[in-house]
Write a protein that holds these residues in place. Structure first.
Motif, PDB file in Angstrom:
ATOM      1  N   HIS A 144      35.062  46.398  73.937  1.00 55.92           N
ATOM      2  CA  HIS A 144      36.328  46.078  73.722  1.00 55.92           C
ATOM      3  C   HIS A 144      37.179  44.750  73.729  1.00 55.92           C
ATOM      4  CE1 HIS A 144      35.661  50.748  72.987  1.00 55.92           C
ATOM      5  NE2 HIS A 144      36.011  50.722  72.281  1.00 55.92           N
ATOM      6  N   ALA A 145      36.505  43.873  75.178  1.00 54.88           N
ATOM      7  CA  ALA A 145      37.423  43.164  75.352  1.00 54.88           C
ATOM      8  C   ALA A 145      36.520  42.062  74.688  1.00 54.88           C
ATOM      9  CB  ALA A 145      36.842  42.794  76.770  1.00 54.88           C
ATOM     10  N   ARG A 146      35.808  42.073  74.426  1.00 55.07           N
ATOM     11  CA  ARG A 146      34.839  40.453  73.636  1.00 55.07           C
ATOM     12  C   ARG A 146      35.527  41.402  72.092  1.00 55.07           C
ATOM     13  NH1 ARG A 146      30.534  41.108  75.386  1.00 55.07           N
ATOM     14  NH2 ARG A 146      30.572  38.871  76.742  1.00 55.07           N
ATOM     15  N   LYS A 147      35.706  42.041  71.614  1.00 49.56           N
ATOM     16  CA  LYS A 147      36.353  42.342  69.678  1.00 49.56           C
ATOM     17  C   LYS A 147      38.259  41.464  70.043  1.00 49.56           C
ATOM     18  CE  LYS A 147      32.958  45.923  68.298  1.00 49.56           C
ATOM     19  NZ  LYS A 147      33.227  47.474  68.280  1.00 49.56           N
ATOM     20  N   ARG A 148      38.510  42.279  71.109  1.00 48.34           N
ATOM     21  CA  ARG A 148      39.845  41.673  71.098  1.00 48.34           C
ATOM     22  C   ARG A 148      40.278  40.109  71.269  1.00 48.34           C
ATOM     23  NH1 ARG A 148      43.981  41.120  69.177  1.00 48.34           N
ATOM     24  NH2 ARG A 148      46.422  41.669  70.111  1.00 48.34           N
ATOM     25  N   TYR A 149      39.162  40.142  71.983  1.00 50.69           N
ATOM     26  CA  TYR A 149      39.436  38.363  72.472  1.00 50.69           C
ATOM     27  C   TYR A 149      38.871  37.681  70.437  1.00 50.69           C
ATOM     28  CZ  TYR A 149      38.324  34.023  74.057  1.00 50.69           C
ATOM     29  OH  TYR A 149      37.874  32.772  74.210  1.00 50.69           O
TER      30      TYR A 149
END
Length: 154
Positions: A144-149
């Motif tokens: 999720h962090a990668r998608k949000r980034y």
């Protein structure tokens, strides 16, 4: 890293929701407190996650077998359905179902790490440092962090 200052409708909706709930810091993003403040019943079940509304009664049911971070994310996915969608998904055309799921996913990612908080915090220049910050400060999984980034830098 400079975060784009124009806001999408979802970003504005999340910002307005969090301000109404008096959530200004990442540690305040708590599904139990949010559901309490919004008068949404929150339960767990072995049968999967879902949300529904019957009249004025709203309920989110989360799958009991998920990790804490997955429960956190799943809550916001289901909250998107409560806040934005009507109707029974299994009765709608696939393209509408897919659209609702895409919007719920985007809403969830914005709720997990809201743009207005990220603007206040600032983001590290390197992707690895940004992912670390998102995972640690916002308590979200690396996926999720990668998608949000990627939403932020695209």
């Amino acid at each position: 890293m400079e975060i784009e200052k124009t806001r999408s409708t979802i970003e504005e909706h999340v910002r307005d929701l969090y301000h109404r709930l008096e959530i200004t810091e990442p540690w305040q993003i708590d599904r139990f407190e949010i559901s309490r403040k919004m008068n949404i019943d929150l339960h767990c079940s072995d049968k999967g996650s879902r949300a529904f509304r019957i009249g004025d009664w709203e309920c989110v049911i989360l799958h009991r077998g998920l990790s804490e971070q997955e429960l956190h994310a799943e809550f916001f996915h289901e909250l998107a359905h409560i806040c934005s969608h009507t109707g029974v998904q299994h009765r709608m055309p696939k393209y509408l179902y897919d659209y609702q799921e895409w919007r719920a996913e985007a809403f969830m990612l914005h709720c997990l790490a809201p743009t207005f908080m990220l603007l206040k915090d600032g983001m590290p220049r390197s992707e690895n440092e940004a992912l670390y910050l998102l995972c640690e400060r916002y308590n979200i999984c690396e996926d999720h962090a990668r998608k949000r980034y990627r939403m932020l830098v695209s």
